[in-house]
Enzyme design. Structure first.
Site, mmCIF file in Angstrom:
data_model
loop_
_atom_site.group_PDB
_atom_site.id
_atom_site.type_symbol
_atom_site.label_atom_id
_atom_site.label_comp_id
_atom_site.label_asym_id
_atom_site.label_seq_id
_atom_site.Cartn_x
_atom_site.Cartn_y
_atom_site.Cartn_z
ATOM 1 C CB ALA A 77 -0.902 -0.011 1.230
ATOM 2 C CB SER A 129 -10.124 -10.044 5.130
ATOM 3 O OG SER A 129 -9.750 -10.587 6.378
ATOM 4 C CE LYS A 183 -8.684 -6.686 5.432
ATOM 5 N NZ LYS A 183 -7.320 -6.518 5.290
ATOM 6 C CG HIS A 186 -11.833 -7.201 8.631
ATOM 7 N ND1 HIS A 186 -10.486 -7.443 8.784
ATOM 8 C CD2 HIS A 186 -12.418 -8.421 8.645
ATOM 9 C CE1 HIS A 186 -10.275 -8.734 8.881
ATOM 10 N NE2 HIS A 186 -11.438 -9.362 8.804
ATOM 11 C CG ASN A 187 -7.379 -4.878 8.816
ATOM 12 O OD1 ASN A 187 -8.172 -5.713 8.369
ATOM 13 N ND2 ASN A 187 -6.149 -4.768 8.343
ATOM 14 C CD GLU A 190 -6.665 -8.504 11.578
ATOM 15 O OE1 GLU A 190 -7.339 -8.697 10.554
ATOM 16 O OE2 GLU A 190 -5.442 -8.256 11.541
HETATM 17 C C1 6PG Z 1 -6.571 -9.712 6.828
HETATM 18 C C2 6PG Z 1 -5.568 -8.990 7.702
HETATM 19 C C3 6PG Z 1 -4.388 -8.526 6.918
HETATM 20 C C4 6PG Z 1 -3.388 -7.711 7.726
HETATM 21 C C5 6PG Z 1 -2.725 -8.457 8.817
HETATM 22 C C6 6PG Z 1 -1.553 -7.760 9.446
HETATM 23 O O1 6PG Z 1 -7.715 -9.315 6.916
HETATM 24 O O2 6PG Z 1 -6.229 -10.649 6.137
HETATM 25 O O3 6PG Z 1 -6.181 -7.873 8.275
HETATM 26 O O4 6PG Z 1 -4.869 -7.759 5.849
HETATM 27 O O5 6PG Z 1 -2.418 -7.279 6.884
HETATM 28 O O6 6PG Z 1 -3.636 -8.751 9.785
HETATM 29 O O7 6PG Z 1 -1.865 -6.512 9.945
HETATM 30 P P1 6PG Z 1 -0.869 -5.829 10.971
HETATM 31 O O8 6PG Z 1 0.522 -6.031 10.448
HETATM 32 O O9 6PG Z 1 -1.215 -4.381 11.023
HETATM 33 O O10 6PG Z 1 -1.069 -6.541 12.259
#
Ligand code: 6PG
Length: 466
Positions: A77, A129, A183, A186-187, A190
């Site tokens: 990115a 994801s 997304k 989502h993160n 996460e």
């Molecule tokens: C996904 C994850 C992914 C992300 C990792 C690492 O949905 O597959 O969100 O896209 O890159 O989880 O994220 P970090 O390095 O910020 O922990």
């Protein structure tokens, strides 16, 4: 030579896996990577014998594709995406499609979409994801950008997505950066859930004294109930894995400094900008940052677990804390989705629908939230909160026990604590914001609203009579 169906640009972990996935769904795939060596390795390795053609010349890669061309980017990115988009645009024709499948910021996708539209290229910003396994077997895909391109991509690329109860985990979230916005939310969720799981581990291992493997077994057990989730299952597996060289749980040998690539922070920034409170997501981002601020860390002895207490009770306390913190993290995430939905015009429940399989936060809770939101009219975050309140109230004594026990043992629980204060604030008839308003008016004449009259007011707070 027959034209190929789709091009994959970027053969990192995700790009390779996704190219293999597309091919397994019957598509003929062209692949290209900035360094030709990687392409060769891929063709001679995992792509051998499959309908995947590699190119070392970008123009040939572009020329090999059927029209309108569809090129999927798996590029880091930021600037790299802009550079690749710029180069490709010069080689594409009107109506061709560029799909950015990296973790791009939604604002960058807004900008790229607008710029490319002006040049006749159809842009899609796609949140993908599921990590490597998801990319290979079926990720969850959140599309944003050109709608006509989405319809074509859904038909072709959508075949590679995860499926839940016969429905593909693919959806369209509006023009520009809508998909990447979803997304990022989502993160954020996460991050919050991972922090909450880590707190349960810390409390049970360092506090209560369970072995690493025992905590793994506890998590496995929780995973058979309402807490079933990919992340908890992953945590259990990580905790139970023994390093073959040392014979110790590998997790115990991992340096306790959490890294991050920025998507969690973007979720918090978006929340701040859009006027949404998301303290548990923020706490998770802050805590990751704190772990790397070594210079400020001053380790001290913990206070042991009170052995008179029942271990089973402690396990229930940790389970309750994880469950309520997870629910409240979703409520924060859903509030943020609502703010995004006002910009991009998507349905919040669609995000939950595509999160039911393939993605990192797939879980029974997501399935239940979707079921609820798909038919309930009204404000999605409020619907979720109202649905969660009885459960949260029932678990409150265990949750409080977790937080107080952990604090007594000097174990930090930022996700759980932030979720608790979020919840207590939401359940307060009156919050002390009246005093904040009063002080603002006192020093800056910022005015305040009253509960007994309409309009804005200012007071001299008795100064005139001094
Ligand atoms: C996904 C994850 C992914 C992300 C990792 C690492 O949905 O597959 O969100 O896209 O890159 O989880 O994220 P970090 O390095 O910020 O922990």
């Amino acid at each position: 030579m027959n034209a190929l169906d789709v091009g994959v640009y970027g053969l990192g972990v995700m790009g390779e896996a996704f190219a293999l996935n597309l091919e397994s769904r019957g598509l003929a795939v062209a692949v290209y990577n900035r360094t030709a060596e990687r392409t060769t390795q891929f063709l001679q390795g995992r792509a051998k014998g499959r309908r995947i053609q590699g190119f070392t010349d970008l123009k040939e890669f572009v020329r090999s594709l059927s029209k309108p061309r569809m090129i999927v980017l798996f590029v880091k990115a930021g600037r790299p995406v802009d550079e690749v988009v710029e180069t490709l645009t010069g080689m594409l024709e009107k109506g061709d499609i560029i799909m950015d499948c990296g973790n791009s910021h939604y604002r960058d996708s807004d900008r790229r979409f607008a710029e490319l539209r002006g040049r006749g290229i159809r842009f899609l910003g796609v949140g993908v994801s599921g990590g490597e396994e998801g990319a290979l077997k079926g990720p969850s895909m959140m599309f944003g950008g050109d709608f006509s391109a989405y319809v074509e991509a859904e038909n072709k690329i959508g075949r590679a997505a995860a499926v839940f109860e016969n429905s593909r985990c693919v959806s369209y979230f509006g023009e520009g950066g809508g998909g990447h916005f979803v997304k990022i939310v989502h993160n954020g969720i996460e991050y919050a859930i991972m922090q909450a799981i880590a707190e349960a581990y810390d409390y049970l291992a360092r506090g209560v004294g369970l072995s690493t493997g025992e905590v793994g077994s506890v998590f496995e057990d929780w995973g058979r109930g309402i807490l079933r989730s990919f992340l908890l299952e992953a945590a259990a597996r990580v905790l139970k894995y023994i390093d073959t060289e040392t014979g110790k749980p590998l997790v115990e040998l991992i340096l306790d400094e959490a890294e991050q690539k920025g998507t969690g922070r973007w979720a918090v920034e978006a929340a701040m900008e859009l006027g949404v409170s998301a303290p548990t997501i923020a706490a998770a981002v802050n805590e990751r940052t704190l772990t790397t601020q070594r210079i400020l860390r001053r380790p001290r002895e913990g206070v042991g677990f009170n052995r008179d207490k029942n271990v089973e009770e402690a396990v229930e306390a940790a389970r309750s804390a994880l469950l309520v913190t997870t629910l409240l993290s979703y409520i924060q995430g859903i509030s943020l989705l609502q703010a995004g939905a006002r910009i991009y015009g998507f349905r919040v429940s669609e995000a939950l629908r595509v999160w039911r399989a393939g993605c990192i936060i797939r879980s029974r809770i997501v399935e239940e939230l979707y079921r609820e939101l798909s038919w309930s009219p009204g404000d999605p975050a409020s619907v979720t909160l109202d649905k969660s309140i009885p459960q949260i109230e029932e678990l409150m004594p265990h949750w409080l026990q977790f937080i107080t026990d952990a604090s007594r043992m000097r174990i930090p629980t930022p996700a759980s604590m932030s979720a608790l204060s979020y919840y207590l604030s939401l359940r307060s008839e009156r919050l002390p914001a009246n005093l904040i308003q009063g002080i603002r008016d006192y020093f800056g004449g910022h005015m305040f609203k009253r509960v007994d009259r309409e309009g804005y007011f200012h007071s001299d707070w008795g100064r005139s009579s001094e």
